[in-house]
Structure formats: structure tokens, C-alpha cells
Design a protein around this motif. Structure first.
Motif: not given
Lengths: 191, 187
Positions: A9-14, A31-42, A68-75
Motif C-alpha cells: 500500500t502507498p504510504l498514507h499522509v494525513l 502526490k508527487t512522491y506517490s503518497y496517498h493523501v487525506t486532506a482535512v480542514d480542521s 493506517d496513517v504514516n505521517l501527519i502534516i498540519t498547519d
């Protein structure tokens, strides 16, 4: 016949950001790095997605759910729950504390940066985030299993560990001097 | 016409309307995301309308809430920064400085500049994208390699048919290649 090990499975970033534009940007960058991305607004939507129940505003956590989230990137600056508060809740959760968290901010405030790193953030990116920043995420996303901050199991990852601790002062300061992103932020005291 | 588009684009940078960040957006545009830049910019227009309207309302209050104004402008500045809107961003910074100084007149005056710069940029970007569309997708800021693909397709066809006829085609091929590469590069 040889066996090729393929990552199933591709790596999953939230990604968490209240800005529509920044969400679109970070999604595209990841997505340039082929990560699977879930984006939320809060932050609250992020915690929901990660499987934390909203019991008394996330005071108590349900640890049944596996995410299954591998990394979280947040504002950092978000209405409601800030990125820092989200980071704190993640680190307090038994089931989530090992997921690497990266903070993004358009304000270059050294005190804010140290606070986030002390609270357990792996990296702090100044906005606008670039491909070169996303490239720094690779050590945290190099394996199928979640990489922990004190991970000694990975024998071939000693260099990676250096990168984990390797947020360098010069890097950030160099940016604030030369980079447009750092300009005029010393006056901004908003949090 | 191709050169015109390139010149318009260059002038946006030379005159300080756009900065490096816009180029970052262009670099994220490719065959699988062919309209990425315009999509982001369209999002920017939409969000900006909301931010500017909120700021307008907040500035009409008799007693200004500088904390709220700063917070609203932070959002708009953030968006502007993300698309590389250099002049707009600069006015936003000025506005926030006046907020910090609790200078109501300064805020109101600067906000007019913010709106002015936003309007100018929007007009220029709309004109630029319209021009780019007329010229054709391969001529806008894309990776150079895509420009070579088009002339090479007829070249393959020629090679194929020549092979079938077993004619001596080496000189013709070299000439065609030379022409194709030249037409692909000059735009």
C-alpha cells in the motif's frame, strides 16, 4: 526465480489545513512522491479520521481503532484547534503517539518552532511548503511500519536517524534572512 | 503569439507582481495535472472574495478589533503567499504592521492598497491565462520535453513509411529531425 518485495500500500499522509489553497498545494506536493493523501480542514476532523472518539472533546481516547496513517502534516494557525493542540493530543494518545507529526506555519517565530519540536513534532516547515521540504519527509516514510522517534530497530536507518534529529538551527535562520517567507514576521505576534 | 505569452509571463515577474512561489506552482503542473496553476489561482479568487469581504465588514465597525483584523488579514496574506502574489503580500504585511500599532487610519488606507493590488493582479492573471489558452496547452509553462513530442510524431510516421518503401531516407531524416527540434524549441 527471485522474489521482489513490493510495498503493498502507498504510504498514507494525513494533511490538516484550514486554507483551501494550502490544502490543494500540500496534496499536490505529497502526490508527487506517490503518497496517498487525506486532506482535512480542521484538527477535530483530523482526530476523527484518526479514530479518536469525541468523548468530552477528545479527553479520553478509544484505542481500539487502528489507523493506517504514516505521517501527519498540519498547519499551525487554524481556528478552533491549533496545530500545536492537535500535536499535543496525538502525542498523548497511546495509539497515535508514534505517528510522526510535521507542523507548517507561515510565521517564522523561533519560540513557536521550539515549542512544537519540544512537544514532539519531527519537523517544522515554513510556508509556502516546497518540494524540497516534502523531500525531507522521506526518512519518516521510508518503511511500511511507522517510524518512531527513538527507533533502533531499523539497522540500515542510522543515517535516517540523524535526519530525524537533524533540524538544524542554521537552516531555519538562513531561511529567515534570505528567504521572502521569513520577512516581516518578527512584528507578527499572532498565534 | 507564443513569444507574446512568454513576454507577458516574464513581465509579471519583472514588474514584481509575482514571485518564486508562482514558479513552484508551474513546476507542479504536468500532463496529469495540466491546469494546476489555473486551478489554484481560481481557488485564490474565490477565497479572496470571502476574506476581503470579511475585512471590509470588520473595518466598518466604529471601534476596530485589531486582533480580529490581524487574524483575518493573516488568512488572506497566507493565500497570497501561496500563489506568489508578491505585491499583494507586501500590502498585507503593511496592514498587519498597522494592526499591531493599532493605527486605524493606517489600516484603512492600506486596505485600499491591498484591494487595488489584488484587482490589478487578478486582471493581469486572467489576461495571461486567456492568452495561454488561445496559444494552446503545449505552449504554456510546461516542462520543455513535452514541446518536442508533437513534431516527433509525424517524424515516426515518415520513418515508418520510408522503411516500408525501402528508400534511402537518412538525409531526409536528419533534415526532418533538425527542423522538428528547431520548431519545438523556438516558441
Amino acid at each position: 526465480m527471485g522474489v521482489i518485495a513490493i510495498q503493498e500500500t502507498p504510504l498514507h499522509v494525513l494533511a490538516v489545513d484550514d486554507s483551501n489553497i494550502d490544502r490543494k498545494l500540500i496534496e499536490r506536493l505529497l502526490k508527487t512522491y506517490s503518497y496517498h493523501v487525506t486532506a482535512v480542514d480542521s484538527g477535530s476532523k483530523a482526530l476523527e479520521f484518526l479514530g479518536l472518539q469525541d468523548v468530552e472533546n477528545f479527553q479520553s481516547f478509544s484505542s481500539n481503532q487502528e489507523t493506517d496513517v504514516n505521517l501527519i502534516i498540519t498547519d499551525y494557525c487554524m481556528p478552533g484547534m491549533t496545530g500545536f493542540e492537535l500535536l499535543r493530543k496525538i502525542k498523548e494518545s497511546k495509539s497515535l503517539k508514534d505517528i510522526p507529526v510535521v507542523i507548517m506555519s507561515s510565521d517564522n517565530i523561533p519560540a513557536r518552532i521550539s515549542r512544537c519540536l519540544e512537544e514532539g513534532a519531527q519537523e517544522f516547515f515554513l510556508k509556502p511548503v516546497r518540494l524540497s521540504d516534502v523531500d525531507k519527509l522521506r526518512p519518516y516514510l521510508s518503511k511500511n511500519e511507522r517510524k518512531t522517534t527513538n527507533d533502533d530497530d531499523d539497522d540500515d536507518n542510522d543515517d535516517g536517524d540523524d535526519d530525524v534529529e537533524g533540524w538544524s538551527d542554521e537552516d531555519e535562520q538562513g531561511r529567515s534572512d534570505e528567504d521572502e517567507r521569513g520577512q516581516a514576521v518578527s512584528m507578527d505576534q499572532s498565534s | 503569439m507564443h513569444r507574446q505569452v512568454a513576454n507577458v509571463r516574464k513581465s509579471l515577474f519583472d514588474q514584481g507582481y509575482l514571485d518564486e512561489q508562482f514558479i513552484q506552482l508551474e513546476e507542479l503542473q504536468d500532463n496529469s495535472n495540466p491546469n494546476f496553476v489555473e486551478e489554484v489561482v481560481t481557488l485564490f479568487y474565490r477565497d479572496s472574495a470571502r476574506f476581503l469581504s470579511n475585512l471590509d465588514q470588520a473595518l466598518e465597525k466604529r471601534s476596530l478589533d485589531f486582533g480580529k483584523l490581524d487574524s483575518l488579514m493573516h488568512q488572506f496574506k497566507s493565500s497570497s503567499t501561496s500563489i506568489g502574489a508578491k505585491k499583494v503580500k507586501s500590502e498585507c504585511t503593511q496592514f498587519r504592521n498597522y494592526c499591531n500599532a493599532r493605527n486605524a487610519e493606517g489600516c484603512k488606507r492600506t486596505f485600499q492598497n491591498v484591494k487595488k493590488e489584488y484587482t490589478i493582479l487578478r486582471k493581469k492573471l486572467e489576461a495571461y491565462f486567456q492568452m495561454s489558452r488561445q496559444v494552446g496547452p503545449t505552449e504554456t509553462a510546461c516542462r520543455p520535453s513535452s514541446r518536442l513530442v508533437m513534431p516527433i510524431v509525424p517524424l515516426y510516421l515518415y520513418l515508418f513509411t520510408s522503411l516500408k518503401q525501402q528508400t534511402s531516407y537518412t538525409d531526409d531524416v536528419l533534415l526532418l529531425l533538425h527542423t522538428a527540434i528547431n520548431s519545438g524549441v523556438t516558441s
